[in-house]
Write a protein that holds these residues in place. Structure first.
Motif, PDB file in Angstrom:
ATOM      1  N   ILE A  70       0.897  -1.131  -0.041  1.00 54.69           N
ATOM      2  CA  ILE A  70       0.167   0.060  -0.199  1.00 54.69           C
ATOM      3  C   ILE A  70       0.918   1.217  -0.078  1.00 54.69           C
ATOM      4  O   ILE A  70       1.882   1.286   0.882  1.00 54.69           O
ATOM      5  CB  ILE A  70      -0.791   0.210   1.267  1.00 54.69           C
ATOM      6  N   ILE A  71       0.701   2.019  -1.064  1.00 58.22           N
ATOM      7  CA  ILE A  71       1.663   3.299  -1.097  1.00 58.22           C
ATOM      8  C   ILE A  71       0.693   4.489  -0.848  1.00 58.22           C
ATOM      9  O   ILE A  71      -0.262   4.800  -1.574  1.00 58.22           O
ATOM     10  CB  ILE A  71       2.278   3.401  -2.539  1.00 58.22           C
ATOM     11  N   ARG A  72       1.135   5.329   0.122  1.00 57.35           N
ATOM     12  CA  ARG A  72       0.790   6.420   0.526  1.00 57.35           C
ATOM     13  C   ARG A  72       1.571   7.636   0.379  1.00 57.35           C
ATOM     14  O   ARG A  72       2.697   7.597   0.964  1.00 57.35           O
ATOM     15  CB  ARG A  72       0.146   6.545   2.022  1.00 57.35           C
ATOM     16  N   VAL A  73       1.228   8.805  -0.333  1.00 59.33           N
ATOM     17  CA  VAL A  73       2.016   9.911  -0.642  1.00 59.33           C
ATOM     18  C   VAL A  73       1.512  11.049   0.467  1.00 59.33           C
ATOM     19  O   VAL A  73       0.352  11.144   0.420  1.00 59.33           O
ATOM     20  CB  VAL A  73       1.999  10.368  -2.042  1.00 59.33           C
ATOM     21  N   TYR A  74       2.485  11.754   1.218  1.00 60.02           N
ATOM     22  CA  TYR A  74       2.145  12.661   1.980  1.00 60.02           C
ATOM     23  C   TYR A  74       2.951  13.973   1.586  1.00 60.02           C
ATOM     24  O   TYR A  74       4.195  13.713   1.383  1.00 60.02           O
ATOM     25  CB  TYR A  74       2.717  12.373   3.450  1.00 60.02           C
ATOM     26  N   ASP A  75       2.420  14.990   1.078  1.00 58.44           N
ATOM     27  CA  ASP A  75       2.964  16.142   1.231  1.00 58.44           C
ATOM     28  C   ASP A  75       3.328  17.037   2.369  1.00 58.44           C
ATOM     29  O   ASP A  75       2.459  17.218   3.318  1.00 58.44           O
ATOM     30  CB  ASP A  75       2.138  16.871   0.453  1.00 58.44           C
ATOM     31  N   PRO A  76       4.613  17.289   2.593  1.00 59.42           N
ATOM     32  CA  PRO A  76       4.966  17.856   3.980  1.00 59.42           C
ATOM     33  C   PRO A  76       4.358  19.327   4.232  1.00 59.42           C
ATOM     34  O   PRO A  76       4.654  19.637   5.306  1.00 59.42           O
ATOM     35  CB  PRO A  76       6.536  17.803   3.801  1.00 59.42           C
ATOM     36  N   ARG A  77       3.914  19.795   3.136  1.00 60.27           N
ATOM     37  CA  ARG A  77       2.991  21.038   3.424  1.00 60.27           C
ATOM     38  C   ARG A  77       1.779  20.917   4.138  1.00 60.27           C
ATOM     39  O   ARG A  77       0.994  21.690   4.375  1.00 60.27           O
ATOM     40  CB  ARG A  77       3.016  21.939   2.297  1.00 60.27           C
ATOM     41  N   SER A  78       1.092  19.551   4.000  1.00 58.40           N
ATOM     42  CA  SER A  78       0.012  19.389   4.492  1.00 58.40           C
ATOM     43  C   SER A  78       0.082  19.131   6.035  1.00 58.40           C
ATOM     44  O   SER A  78       0.919  18.578   6.445  1.00 58.40           O
ATOM     45  CB  SER A  78      -0.797  18.235   3.735  1.00 58.40           C
ATOM     46  N   LEU A  79      -1.273  19.003   6.770  1.00 59.65           N
ATOM     47  CA  LEU A  79      -1.115  18.690   8.136  1.00 59.65           C
ATOM     48  C   LEU A  79      -0.505  17.133   8.358  1.00 59.65           C
ATOM     49  O   LEU A  79       0.300  16.948   9.139  1.00 59.65           O
ATOM     50  CB  LEU A  79      -2.507  18.836   8.615  1.00 59.65           C
ATOM     51  N   GLN A  80      -1.151  16.346   7.789  1.00 61.63           N
ATOM     52  CA  GLN A  80      -0.768  14.922   7.667  1.00 61.63           C
ATOM     53  C   GLN A  80       0.625  14.694   7.444  1.00 61.63           C
ATOM     54  O   GLN A  80       1.550  13.805   7.972  1.00 61.63           O
ATOM     55  CB  GLN A  80      -1.660  14.033   6.736  1.00 61.63           C
ATOM     56  N   GLY A  81       1.250  15.463   6.261  1.00 64.58           N
ATOM     57  CA  GLY A  81       2.500  15.297   5.871  1.00 64.58           C
ATOM     58  C   GLY A  81       3.593  15.676   6.838  1.00 64.58           C
ATOM     59  O   GLY A  81       4.626  15.262   7.142  1.00 64.58           O
ATOM     60  N   ILE A  82       3.044  17.127   7.504  1.00 61.18           N
ATOM     61  CA  ILE A  82       3.995  17.543   8.711  1.00 61.18           C
ATOM     62  C   ILE A  82       4.071  16.618   9.926  1.00 61.18           C
ATOM     63  O   ILE A  82       4.992  16.159  10.344  1.00 61.18           O
ATOM     64  CB  ILE A  82       3.190  18.885   9.393  1.00 61.18           C
ATOM     65  N   VAL A  83       3.151  15.884  10.324  1.00 57.85           N
ATOM     66  CA  VAL A  83       2.944  14.877  11.380  1.00 57.85           C
ATOM     67  C   VAL A  83       3.786  13.625  10.879  1.00 57.85           C
ATOM     68  O   VAL A  83       4.902  13.407  11.572  1.00 57.85           O
ATOM     69  CB  VAL A  83       1.727  14.525  11.695  1.00 57.85           C
ATOM     70  N   LYS A  84       3.778  13.216   9.693  1.00 57.18           N
ATOM     71  CA  LYS A  84       4.401  12.191   9.228  1.00 57.18           C
ATOM     72  C   LYS A  84       6.006  12.514   9.140  1.00 57.18           C
ATOM     73  O   LYS A  84       6.802  11.805   9.669  1.00 57.18           O
ATOM     74  CB  LYS A  84       4.475  11.824   7.791  1.00 57.18           C
ATOM     75  N   ALA A  85       6.437  13.730   8.580  1.00 62.53           N
ATOM     76  CA  ALA A  85       7.866  14.179   8.584  1.00 62.53           C
ATOM     77  C   ALA A  85       8.315  14.283   9.915  1.00 62.53           C
ATOM     78  O   ALA A  85       9.520  13.993  10.050  1.00 62.53           O
ATOM     79  CB  ALA A  85       7.756  15.399   7.867  1.00 62.53           C
ATOM     80  N   VAL A  86       7.662  14.870  10.808  1.00 61.22           N
ATOM     81  CA  VAL A  86       8.292  15.027  12.175  1.00 61.22           C
ATOM     82  C   VAL A  86       8.415  13.617  12.925  1.00 61.22           C
ATOM     83  O   VAL A  86       9.154  13.319  13.426  1.00 61.22           O
ATOM     84  CB  VAL A  86       7.282  15.918  13.079  1.00 61.22           C
ATOM     85  N   ARG A  87       7.259  13.005  12.725  1.00 63.33           N
ATOM     86  CA  ARG A  87       7.429  11.504  13.350  1.00 63.33           C
ATOM     87  C   ARG A  87       8.497  10.795  12.942  1.00 63.33           C
ATOM     88  O   ARG A  87       9.349  10.115  13.739  1.00 63.33           O
ATOM     89  CB  ARG A  87       6.173  10.741  13.091  1.00 63.33           C
TER      90      ARG A  87
END
Length: 121
Positions: A70-87
């Motif tokens: 399962i591939i999920r793409v997160y943009d680090p400018r989005s809220l979900q992306g920020i959370v993933k990037a920090v985590r």
């Protein structure tokens, strides 16, 4: 065996679909173009090449492993992306997180492939 999740943290052009809240904010800003009209053509050539390279890598993985990943793409400018990037401590892009525990930063297709294969076993 459950599928392996591959999270991709990388900037994507706005027209390619940010999270719903981000798109709502952009729409309320009354930009002159609808979200689908914004996109790749507005980016510098090197950014366009990077996005096309990332897309090719993702589509290649999806084509070879099908339902096993399962591939999920997160943009680090989005809220979900920020959370993933920090985590996951993502400071450079693209960053790939395989099975929630293996982090690969940058263009390392061989390392990504090996992480997917190892996680499938």
């Amino acid at each position: 065996m459950p599928p392996v999740q591959v999270d991709v943290i990388a900037p994507v052009p706005e027209g390619w679909g940010l999270c719903q809240s981000c798109e709502l904010i952009l729409a309320s800003a009354q930009l002159d173009q609808a979200p689908p009209a914004r996109g790749l053509d507005d980016l510098p050539p090197d950014w366009q090449a990077d996005f096309q390279r990332l897309s090719a890598l993702i589509f290649d993985l999806a084509g070879r492993y099908g339902e096993r990943i399962i591939i999920r793409v997160y943009d680090p400018r989005s809220l979900q992306g920020i959370v993933k990037a920090v985590r996951h401590g993502a400071r450079r892009y693209p960053t790939f997180v395989v099975a929630g525990r293996i982090k690969i930063t940058g263009w390392q297709p061989e390392a990504l492939e090996q992480a997917v294969v190892d996680s499938l076993q």
